[in-house]
Write a protein that holds these residues in place. Structure first.
Motif, PDB file in Angstrom:
ATOM      1  N   MET A 163      94.456  13.597  26.351  1.00 27.19           N
ATOM      2  CA  MET A 163      93.374  14.303  25.675  1.00 27.19           C
ATOM      3  C   MET A 163      92.215  13.341  25.461  1.00 27.19           C
ATOM      4  SD  MET A 163      92.334  17.200  24.354  1.00 27.19           S
ATOM      5  CE  MET A 163      93.829  18.149  24.036  1.00 27.19           C
ATOM      6  N   PRO A 164      91.071  13.558  26.102  1.00 31.92           N
ATOM      7  CA  PRO A 164      89.941  12.634  25.956  1.00 31.92           C
ATOM      8  C   PRO A 164      89.296  12.738  24.582  1.00 31.92           C
ATOM      9  CG  PRO A 164      89.256  14.548  27.206  1.00 31.92           C
ATOM     10  CD  PRO A 164      90.739  14.686  26.985  1.00 31.92           C
ATOM     11  N   ALA A 165      88.637  11.675  24.187  1.00 32.04           N
ATOM     12  CA  ALA A 165      87.946  11.647  22.893  1.00 32.04           C
ATOM     13  C   ALA A 165      86.565  12.275  23.043  1.00 32.04           C
ATOM     14  CB  ALA A 165      87.843  10.216  22.392  1.00 32.04           C
ATOM     15  N   ILE A 166      86.455  13.540  22.667  1.00 30.65           N
ATOM     16  CA  ILE A 166      85.184  14.260  22.711  1.00 30.65           C
ATOM     17  C   ILE A 166      84.934  14.847  21.328  1.00 30.65           C
ATOM     18  CG2 ILE A 166      83.851  16.095  23.825  1.00 30.65           C
ATOM     19  CD1 ILE A 166      85.754  15.933  26.182  1.00 30.65           C
ATOM     20  N   GLU A 167      83.755  14.699  20.834  1.00 29.00           N
ATOM     21  CA  GLU A 167      83.425  15.207  19.505  1.00 29.00           C
ATOM     22  C   GLU A 167      83.764  16.689  19.388  1.00 29.00           C
ATOM     23  OE1 GLU A 167      79.498  15.989  16.666  1.00 29.00           O
ATOM     24  OE2 GLU A 167      79.376  14.535  18.319  1.00 29.00           O
ATOM     25  N   GLY A 168      84.547  17.051  18.377  1.00 32.40           N
ATOM     26  CA  GLY A 168      84.889  18.441  18.109  1.00 32.40           C
ATOM     27  C   GLY A 168      86.099  18.959  18.861  1.00 32.40           C
ATOM     28  N   ILE A 169      86.702  18.142  19.711  1.00 29.30           N
ATOM     29  CA  ILE A 169      87.805  18.622  20.538  1.00 29.30           C
ATOM     30  C   ILE A 169      88.998  19.051  19.687  1.00 29.30           C
ATOM     31  CG2 ILE A 169      88.910  16.370  20.877  1.00 29.30           C
ATOM     32  CD1 ILE A 169      88.407  19.005  23.614  1.00 29.30           C
ATOM     33  N   GLU A 170      89.162  18.407  18.526  1.00 31.42           N
ATOM     34  CA  GLU A 170      90.310  18.740  17.680  1.00 31.42           C
ATOM     35  C   GLU A 170      90.151  20.093  16.982  1.00 31.42           C
ATOM     36  OE1 GLU A 170      87.184  16.912  15.252  1.00 31.42           O
ATOM     37  OE2 GLU A 170      88.161  16.351  17.155  1.00 31.42           O
ATOM     38  N   THR A 171      88.962  20.667  17.004  1.00 33.85           N
ATOM     39  CA  THR A 171      88.723  21.947  16.346  1.00 33.85           C
ATOM     40  C   THR A 171      88.935  23.135  17.284  1.00 33.85           C
ATOM     41  OG1 THR A 171      86.354  22.010  16.895  1.00 33.85           O
ATOM     42  CG2 THR A 171      87.000  20.818  14.898  1.00 33.85           C
ATOM     43  N   VAL A 172      89.214  22.848  18.534  1.00 33.47           N
ATOM     44  CA  VAL A 172      89.328  23.897  19.547  1.00 33.47           C
ATOM     45  C   VAL A 172      90.755  23.959  20.075  1.00 33.47           C
ATOM     46  CG1 VAL A 172      88.543  24.653  21.819  1.00 33.47           C
ATOM     47  CG2 VAL A 172      86.912  23.632  20.220  1.00 33.47           C
ATOM     48  N   GLU A 173      91.273  25.147  20.272  1.00 30.39           N
ATOM     49  CA  GLU A 173      92.591  25.317  20.870  1.00 30.39           C
ATOM     50  C   GLU A 173      92.462  25.184  22.391  1.00 30.39           C
ATOM     51  OE1 GLU A 173      96.281  28.541  21.195  1.00 30.39           O
ATOM     52  OE2 GLU A 173      94.382  29.108  20.249  1.00 30.39           O
ATOM     53  N   THR A 174      92.734  24.005  22.887  1.00 34.14           N
ATOM     54  CA  THR A 174      92.608  23.754  24.320  1.00 34.14           C
ATOM     55  C   THR A 174      93.926  24.065  25.030  1.00 34.14           C
ATOM     56  OG1 THR A 174      93.255  21.435  24.086  1.00 34.14           O
ATOM     57  CG2 THR A 174      90.903  21.950  23.935  1.00 34.14           C
ATOM     58  N   LEU A 175      93.837  24.199  26.345  1.00 38.18           N
ATOM     59  CA  LEU A 175      95.014  24.357  27.192  1.00 38.18           C
ATOM     60  C   LEU A 175      95.153  23.120  28.062  1.00 38.18           C
ATOM     61  CD1 LEU A 175      94.429  28.004  28.519  1.00 38.18           C
ATOM     62  CD2 LEU A 175      96.087  27.323  26.775  1.00 38.18           C
ATOM     63  N   ASP A 176      96.375  22.654  28.255  1.00 40.30           N
ATOM     64  CA  ASP A 176      96.595  21.662  29.295  1.00 40.30           C
ATOM     65  C   ASP A 176      97.177  22.414  30.498  1.00 40.30           C
ATOM     66  OD1 ASP A 176      99.235  22.173  28.615  1.00 40.30           O
ATOM     67  OD2 ASP A 176      99.510  20.289  27.539  1.00 40.30           O
ATOM     68  N   SER A 177      97.626  21.671  31.510  1.00 41.37           N
ATOM     69  CA  SER A 177      98.143  22.345  32.697  1.00 41.37           C
ATOM     70  C   SER A 177      99.332  23.232  32.351  1.00 41.37           C
ATOM     71  CB  SER A 177      98.544  21.305  33.750  1.00 41.37           C
ATOM     72  OG  SER A 177      99.474  20.368  33.216  1.00 41.37           O
ATOM     73  N   THR A 178     100.196  22.779  31.459  1.00 40.88           N
ATOM     74  CA  THR A 178     101.351  23.572  31.047  1.00 40.88           C
ATOM     75  C   THR A 178     100.910  24.860  30.371  1.00 40.88           C
ATOM     76  OG1 THR A 178     102.603  21.536  30.691  1.00 40.88           O
ATOM     77  CG2 THR A 178     103.481  23.550  29.703  1.00 40.88           C
ATOM     78  N   GLY A 179      99.938  24.758  29.479  1.00 40.43           N
ATOM     79  CA  GLY A 179      99.457  25.924  28.754  1.00 40.43           C
ATOM     80  C   GLY A 179      98.865  26.981  29.667  1.00 40.43           C
ATOM     81  N   LEU A 180      98.108  26.545  30.682  1.00 41.96           N
ATOM     82  CA  LEU A 180      97.505  27.506  31.598  1.00 41.96           C
ATOM     83  C   LEU A 180      98.581  28.210  32.426  1.00 41.96           C
ATOM     84  CD1 LEU A 180      94.985  28.774  32.875  1.00 41.96           C
ATOM     85  CD2 LEU A 180      94.971  26.875  34.512  1.00 41.96           C
ATOM     86  N   LEU A 181      99.566  27.462  32.880  1.00 42.67           N
ATOM     87  CA  LEU A 181     100.608  28.026  33.746  1.00 42.67           C
ATOM     88  C   LEU A 181     101.557  28.964  33.000  1.00 42.67           C
ATOM     89  CD1 LEU A 181     101.449  24.814  35.782  1.00 42.67           C
ATOM     90  CD2 LEU A 181     100.237  26.836  36.631  1.00 42.67           C
TER      91      LEU A 181
END
Length: 483
Positions: A163-181
């Motif tokens: 998970m890269p360090a991007i401002e605000g990334i912790e406030t968003v529900e992101t998907l990784d490859s597992t999540g998308l699949l």
């Protein structure tokens, strides 16, 4: 003794006492199983300690599910792409995303049992211990309140998405490859962050299954690939409707009603890119924390990957490592190979050294991208006087007959000796074609020898012969099979 046990159930058994094992393997993925099987076949007793889901990354969340869904997407796309043939009308396939995901999940479960769980009874000398997590200690491994002792330990705990360090990334529900699949419902649109092989594969897969895709990366697609090959893939993705945004700096991420917004910077100006979901494909990081590595003075690099030598030994005597947790190549077949190298050296069997000079790699996009050996830049950096050959697929009869000339072949050779140093290909059958070049590199072929080799006509692999001939002649002026 039972093949599968809980660590706390072993305490009273003779098999779990000190020195009852010849080897402890931590991690039950490709590397862990390869190591355990190699040791068991040599007559050694092995404690295989689980670390996460048995089967590891490849079968559970990596190769198997991604390639299954990529194939499903290819089937959907083939209906529309049939129009490239005269007299064939395109057709549209309906996509039931939840059913595709369920079918993939069922396949994963089947493969996990068939290639991992169901194998255990065949190896009586391997005891699988389910408790997780494990920690290395002096003389063995602590797991489930029990210290298991052995003179040798192999770490094979794999990796996870970074998970890269991007401002605000912790406030968003992101998907990784597992999540998308495994996403139960198809999103309307996604931003895929990262243009490596995982990002490119998943972006095209999702697009072909009806998702609007924006592929965003800081450099170019496939930064480790030859520029000509990466450009061929970029144009292919764009032609299918995927938006490819390169050369960007990530500024911040914000969440809005039903969408995610990514602020980027391009040429000093900021832009906002929005989609329903944000998919992170920005590399992977080793699962090396909480293993007690520092206490045993086992060195890692800046990303936490365990440093190993060509014998796969760590900086701690008696401890080896293999697979994605190391600073070596992150491919499932190299994980298994590295584990075999480690165990052969650890047990004093056949002395082996990790050798990736002729290691093929594949990106399962369409066209497929594959390579082996040195790139032009790598060869020059290594001090070679380099010569190159580049041909586009419109020079390959197979591509013309298939009405699909997307792609390119590039070969790199030593100008002084004519010996092949490497090559890459972007072509629909690139994954199969690359193995021929792998064998050519493994046995030290020259470009002249490759160009004089007989290849079957109307095959993609014939393109390697044509590329080899291009070092000395214009293949566009040759008749079919001439030369």
């Amino acid at each position: 003794m039972d093949q599968i046990v809980k660590a706390h159930d072993c305490c009273s058994t003779k098999d779990a006492r000190s020195d009852s094992y010849d080897l402890i393997v931590v991690g039950a993925g490709s590397a862990g199983f390869s190591a355990s099987i190699t040791a068991a076949e040599a007559g050694k007793r092995v404690a295989l300690v689980g670390h996460g889901t048995i089967g590891g990354t490849c079968v559970n969340v990596g190769c198997v599910p991604s390639k299954a869904m990529i194939r499903a997407a290819e089937a959907v796309h083939s209906g529309a792409s049939a129009a490239r043939f005269p007299g064939i009308e395109p057709c549209t396939h309906a996509v039931d995303w939840p059913s595709v995901v369920k079918g993939t999940t069922d396949l994963v479960a089947e493969m996990r049992h068939k290639k991992y769980i169901d194998l255990l009874p065949a190896y009586e000398k391997v005891t699988y211990i389910e408790d997780d997590p494990a920690r290395l200690v002096e003389g063995g491994v602590a797991v489930g309140g029990l210290v298991i002792s052995a003179p040798r330990v192999l770490i094979a705990t794999g990796s996870r998405p970074h998970m890269p360090a991007i401002e605000g990334i912790e406030t968003v529900e992101t998907l990784d490859s597992t999540g998308l699949l495994t996403l139960p419902d198809r999103p309307e649109s996604i931003i895929v962050l990262g243009g490596g092989y995982i990002g490119c594969e998943l972006a095209q897969m999702a697009s072909r299954l009806g998702v609007k895709v924006i592929l965003v990366t800081r450099s170019r697609l496939l930064p480790g690939a030859e520029p000509e090959v990466a450009e061929a893939l970029t144009q292919a993705l764009k032609a299918e409707g995927t938006a490819v945004e390169t050369g960007l700096a990530y500024v911040s991420v914000t969440k809005a009603a039903g969408s995610v917004s990514l602020t980027v910077e391009r040429h000093g100006k900021t832009e906002v890119i929005s989609a329903e979901r944000l998919v992170m494909t920005t590399g992977r990081i080793a699962n090396s924390e909480n293993l007690g590595l520092e206490d045993l003075e086992i060195e890692t690099d800046a990303r936490g990957s365990i440093k190993v030598g060509r014998d796969m030994a760590t900086t701690r005597a008696g401890v080896w490592a293999a697979g994605d947790v190391t600073d070596r190549d992150q491919f499932v077949y190299m994980a298994a190979y590295g584990a075999k190298v480690a165990i052969n050296n650890a047990l004093g069997l056949e002395p082996m050294r990790y050798d990736n000079a002729a290691m093929p790699w594949v990106v399962f996009t369409d066209p497929q991208v594959a390579g082996v050996g040195l790139t032009e830049a790598d060869a020059k950096a290594a001090g070679y006087e380099v010569k190159i050959s580049v041909i586009t697929l419109d020079n390959v009869p197979r591509a013309a007959a298939a009405r699909d000339t997307r792609g390119v072949i590039k070969l790199v050779a030593d100008a002084k000796t004519d010996r092949l140093l490497g090559g890459q290909i972007a072509a629909p059958e690139g994954s199969d074609t690359i193995q021929t070049l792998t064998m050519a590199l493994k046995f030290g072929m020259t470009t002249k020898a490759l160009g004089e080799t007989i290849f079957p006509y109307l095959t993609t692999v014939e393109g390697l012969k044509l590329a080899a001939q291009t070092f000395d002649k214009d293949v566009a002026k040759l008749s079919c099979c001439a030369g």
